[in-house]
Enzyme design. Structure first.
Site, PDB file in Angstrom:
ATOM      1  CE  LYS A 191      -3.890  -2.262   1.921  1.00  0.00           C
ATOM      2  NZ  LYS A 191      -4.952  -2.651   2.501  1.00  0.00           N
ATOM      3  CE  LYS A 208      -6.726  -9.463  -9.575  1.00  0.00           C
ATOM      4  NZ  LYS A 208      -6.415  -9.070  -8.216  1.00  0.00           N
ATOM      5  CE  LYS A 252     -11.746  -2.038  -6.461  1.00  0.00           C
ATOM      6  NZ  LYS A 252     -12.319  -2.952  -6.318  1.00  0.00           N
TER       7      LYS A 252
HETATM    8  P1  ADP Z   1      -9.459  -4.620  -7.678  1.00  0.00           P
HETATM    9  O1  ADP Z   1      -8.578  -5.130  -8.319  1.00  0.00           O
HETATM   10  O2  ADP Z   1     -10.228  -4.737  -8.874  1.00  0.00           O
HETATM   11  O3  ADP Z   1      -9.259  -3.901  -6.853  1.00  0.00           O
HETATM   12  P2  ADP Z   1      -9.522  -6.281  -5.200  1.00  0.00           P
HETATM   13  O4  ADP Z   1      -8.268  -6.449  -5.117  1.00  0.00           O
HETATM   14  O5  ADP Z   1     -10.467  -5.396  -4.346  1.00  0.00           O
HETATM   15  O6  ADP Z   1     -10.787  -5.963  -6.599  1.00  0.00           O
HETATM   16  O7  ADP Z   1      -9.995  -7.307  -5.092  1.00  0.00           O
HETATM   17  C1  ADP Z   1     -11.719  -7.917  -4.558  1.00  0.00           C
HETATM   18  C2  ADP Z   1     -11.479  -9.480  -3.836  1.00  0.00           C
HETATM   19  O8  ADP Z   1     -11.737 -10.621  -5.414  1.00  0.00           O
HETATM   20  C3  ADP Z   1      -9.573 -10.408  -3.951  1.00  0.00           C
HETATM   21  O9  ADP Z   1     -10.460 -11.343  -2.973  1.00  0.00           O
HETATM   22  C4  ADP Z   1      -9.096 -10.911  -5.597  1.00  0.00           C
HETATM   23  O10 ADP Z   1      -8.666 -12.170  -5.103  1.00  0.00           O
HETATM   24  C5  ADP Z   1     -10.696 -10.827  -6.275  1.00  0.00           C
HETATM   25  N1  ADP Z   1     -10.727 -10.613  -7.352  1.00  0.00           N
HETATM   26  C6  ADP Z   1     -10.649  -9.381  -7.951  1.00  0.00           C
HETATM   27  N2  ADP Z   1     -10.140  -9.093  -9.268  1.00  0.00           N
HETATM   28  C7  ADP Z   1      -9.850 -10.945  -9.288  1.00  0.00           C
HETATM   29  C8  ADP Z   1      -9.958 -11.166 -11.234  1.00  0.00           C
HETATM   30  N3  ADP Z   1      -9.475 -10.863 -11.861  1.00  0.00           N
HETATM   31  N4  ADP Z   1      -9.209 -12.913 -10.630  1.00  0.00           N
HETATM   32  C9  ADP Z   1     -10.461 -13.819  -9.745  1.00  0.00           C
HETATM   33  N5  ADP Z   1     -10.110 -13.108  -8.629  1.00  0.00           N
HETATM   34  C10 ADP Z   1     -10.102 -11.766  -8.744  1.00  0.00           C
END
Ligand code: ADP
Ligand code: TRP
Length: 320
Positions: A110, A189, A192
């Site tokens: 972070k 991947k 967001k």
């Molecule tokens: P982002 O990458 O969109 O910010 P987060 O980090 O908030 O998403 O992810 C929230 C949850 O969703 C986590 O447990 C993460 O492992 C899962 N997750 C997010 N994106 C993916 C993806 N592309 N494939 C599989 N799991 C994901």
């Protein structure tokens, strides 16, 4: 077996979140005694806009109920409705070595992303330990990035129990290894932060536009194509039945089948898969009184167990 899951209210639910985190959690909750909460105290370490925090908290509540969380089986609550976690976090912090927190990757990541170092951000894993230990959960399903925090929780609980007597159950992390990373529109991947997501509850027109923009190679329509190598098929597989998958793979291999047609089928499969959840979410949005009552009831259950744990911890350290 008691299962606890926590989700930060961090924005609109996308297909990656759903298949990577939400669905595996909901599946586990169906078969166990579940506690699932919206980690809004944790979100405050990065979200400093009160209106955004409120809206995102409400979104998570609606998303989980729409996607199948059964509030009769799982206690569903907001973290901030269990203020006891803070008192317990303090009792845990007195046995938490600085070095344990200094080693946490998530904190370092972070800071690397430019988030300001604050005491809250640094002490985050102690609050997370408190969330887990206060309800005496046996297992905590998490993504790989959160595994270290559950290990920290175990270390803290073992240290506390050794020093003050048996108060906490020692939880195990459960990692959903088999869940593949869901690709985004550009093949990276889905995330967001890359702006390549498909939002589950976004407007249909927008979803269609985004699906039609998925990056593919420029092979001509007639050319046979390897289904495994392309993003449209990778996403289609998530929503399709085994027969539908086979059928699309066959068409790709045979040639004469273009990405445009596959994208249309992907949109239809996406739309059909999430239609019942969309309907349920729209109905819930009109009945926020019900949503609130679910969260209150969940908090009551978690709080009853939480108070009991806190009482024992206070007694163990001499605060009775
Ligand atoms: P982002 O990458 O969109 O910010 P987060 O980090 O908030 O998403 O992810 C929230 C949850 O969703 C986590 O447990 C993460 O492992 C899962 N997750 C997010 N994106 C993916 C993806 N592309 N494939 C599989 N799991 C994901
Ligand atoms: N740290 C978790 C995340 O960012 C959210 C969380 C907070 C959590 N407390 C928890 C997860 C307790 C599981 C158990 O995703």
């Amino acid at each position: 077996m008691r299962v606890l899951s926590g989700f930060q209210p961090s924005g609109k639910l996308h297909v990656g979140n759903y298949f990577g985190a939400m669905k595996p959690n909901l599946d586990l909750h169906r078969e166990n005694e579940g506690f699932l909460f919206i980690a809004n105290y944790h979100a405050l370490t990065t979200v400093h806009d009160p209106a955004a925090l409120r809206e995102q908290t409400r979104d998570v509540a609606l998303d989980f109920l729409a996607c199948g969380l059964d509030p009769e089986k799982t206690a569903f609550y907001r973290q901030s409705d269990i203020p006891e976690v803070h008192e317990l976090a303090w009792l845990l912090s007195i046995v938490t070595p600085m070095g344990l927190l200094e080693r946490c990757h998530s904190y370092k990541d972070k800071l690397a992303k430019g988030i300001a170092a604050s005491h809250g951000l640094f002490a985050y894993p102690v609050l997370m330990a408190s969330d887990i230990l206060i309800v005496q959960s046996d297992v905590v399903p998490v993504g790989k990035d959160q595994k270290q925090h559950v290990e920290v929780t175990r270390d803290i609980a073992i240290k506390f129990n050794n020093q003050f007597g048996e108060v906490f159950r020692i939880p195990e992390p459960v990692i959903a290894e088999e869940v593949a990373v869901v690709p985004g529109l550009d093949g990276q991947k889905m995330s967001k932060s890359y702006g390549n997501t498909l939002e589950i509850f976004g407007p249909a027109k927008e979803i269609k536009k985004r699906i039609m923009s998925i990056a593919t190679d420029s092979r001509p329509l007639e050319a046979p194509k390897d289904p495994e190598g392309n993003n449209v098929f990778k996403l289609f597989k998530l929503f399709a039945t085994p027969e539908q998958r086979e059928e699309m793979a066959r068409k790709f291999r045979a040639g004469g089948y273009g990405y445009g047609s596959a994208k249309k089928e992907l949109f239809e499969a996406f739309d059909a898969y999430f239609a019942p959840m969309r309907e349920k979410r729209a109905a819930l949005e009109k009945d926020m009184g019900y949503v609130e009552s679910v969260l209150q009831k969940g908090a009551e259950k978690a709080r009853t167990i939480g108070r009991e744990t806190l009482f024992r911890a206070r007694k163990a350290v001499g605060l009775d």
